[in-house]
Design an enzyme around this catalytic site. Structure first.
Site, PDB file in Angstrom:
ATOM      1  N   CYS A 128      -2.649  -1.934   6.878  1.00 24.62           N
ATOM      2  CA  CYS A 128      -2.014  -0.641   7.173  1.00 24.62           C
ATOM      3  C   CYS A 128      -2.346  -0.180   8.587  1.00 24.62           C
ATOM      4  CB  CYS A 128      -2.449   0.407   6.165  1.00 24.62           C
ATOM      5  SG  CYS A 128      -1.703   0.194   4.530  1.00 24.62           S
TER       6      CYS A 128
ATOM      7  N   GLU B  27       0.652   3.829   1.869  1.00 24.81           N
ATOM      8  CA  GLU B  27       1.026   4.227   3.224  1.00 24.81           C
ATOM      9  C   GLU B  27       2.297   3.510   3.667  1.00 24.81           C
ATOM     10  OE1 GLU B  27      -3.601   4.008   3.510  1.00 24.81           O
ATOM     11  OE2 GLU B  27      -2.017   3.146   2.256  1.00 24.81           O
TER      12      GLU B  27
ATOM     13  N   CYS C 122       0.831  -1.199   0.000  1.00 27.89           N
ATOM     14  CA  CYS C 122       0.000   0.000   0.000  1.00 27.89           C
ATOM     15  C   CYS C 122       0.869   1.254   0.000  1.00 27.89           C
ATOM     16  CB  CYS C 122      -0.904   0.010   1.227  1.00 27.89           C
ATOM     17  SG  CYS C 122      -2.127  -1.313   1.229  1.00 27.89           S
TER      18      CYS C 122
ATOM     19  N   CYS D 185      -6.301   0.471   4.970  1.00 24.90           N
ATOM     20  CA  CYS D 185      -6.822  -0.892   5.000  1.00 24.90           C
ATOM     21  C   CYS D 185      -6.455  -1.544   6.342  1.00 24.90           C
ATOM     22  CB  CYS D 185      -6.262  -1.706   3.828  1.00 24.90           C
ATOM     23  SG  CYS D 185      -4.518  -2.155   4.006  1.00 24.90           S
TER      24      CYS D 185
END
Length: 132
Positions: free
Chosen positions: A94, A58, A56, A91
């Site tokens: 994360c 992040e 991801c 998500c």
């Protein structure tokens, strides 16, 4: 939800710039951009890496910050889309990483009441491994 400050708007802008610059509308390998602000004011950005074991945006931004020696984080945001204008909540994976690496961090999210900041622990109320 908490009110946004000027520095939060800058963080959103930087995440938006990251995805606008890297958006892949052919294979859709890069569709999300993120930005993390460290307590010292430094900002690191990342875009998602899509594959069978992708990462991801992040996580890429956090990894860039850590690679540069950062360990104290203030806030994070992720945006999706070619125009980088849709704020996404993190998500589940994360969220766990945020709990592990930056439990006191604020996350910029968008809900029915608008854009604001919430604590990581609000996103994961019964998180595994929450530091004291």
């Amino acid at each position: 939800m908490g009110n946004l400050e000027e520095k939060d708007l800058e963080l959103i802008k930087r995440a938006s710039e990251a995805i606008k610059k890297n958006y892949d509308n052919i294979k859709f390998n890069h569709t999300v951009g993120a930005a993390v602000r460290c307590k010292n004011g430094n900002i690191y950005t990342g875009v998602n890496i899509y594959s069978i074991h992708g990462a991801c945006a992040e996580l890429i931004a956090i990894g860039a910050a850590i690679t540069n020696g950062e360990r104290e984080f203030e806030s994070i945001v992720a945006l999706r889309g070619e125009n980088g204008d849709e704020i996404l909540p993190p998500c589940g994976n994360c969220r766990q990483v945020l709990i592990d690496y930056m439990p006191n961090c604020k996350v910029i999210v968008n809900d029915k009441s608008g854009i604001g900041k919430v604590s990581v622990t609000e996103l994961v109320p019964f998180a595994y491994n929450v530091p004291e």
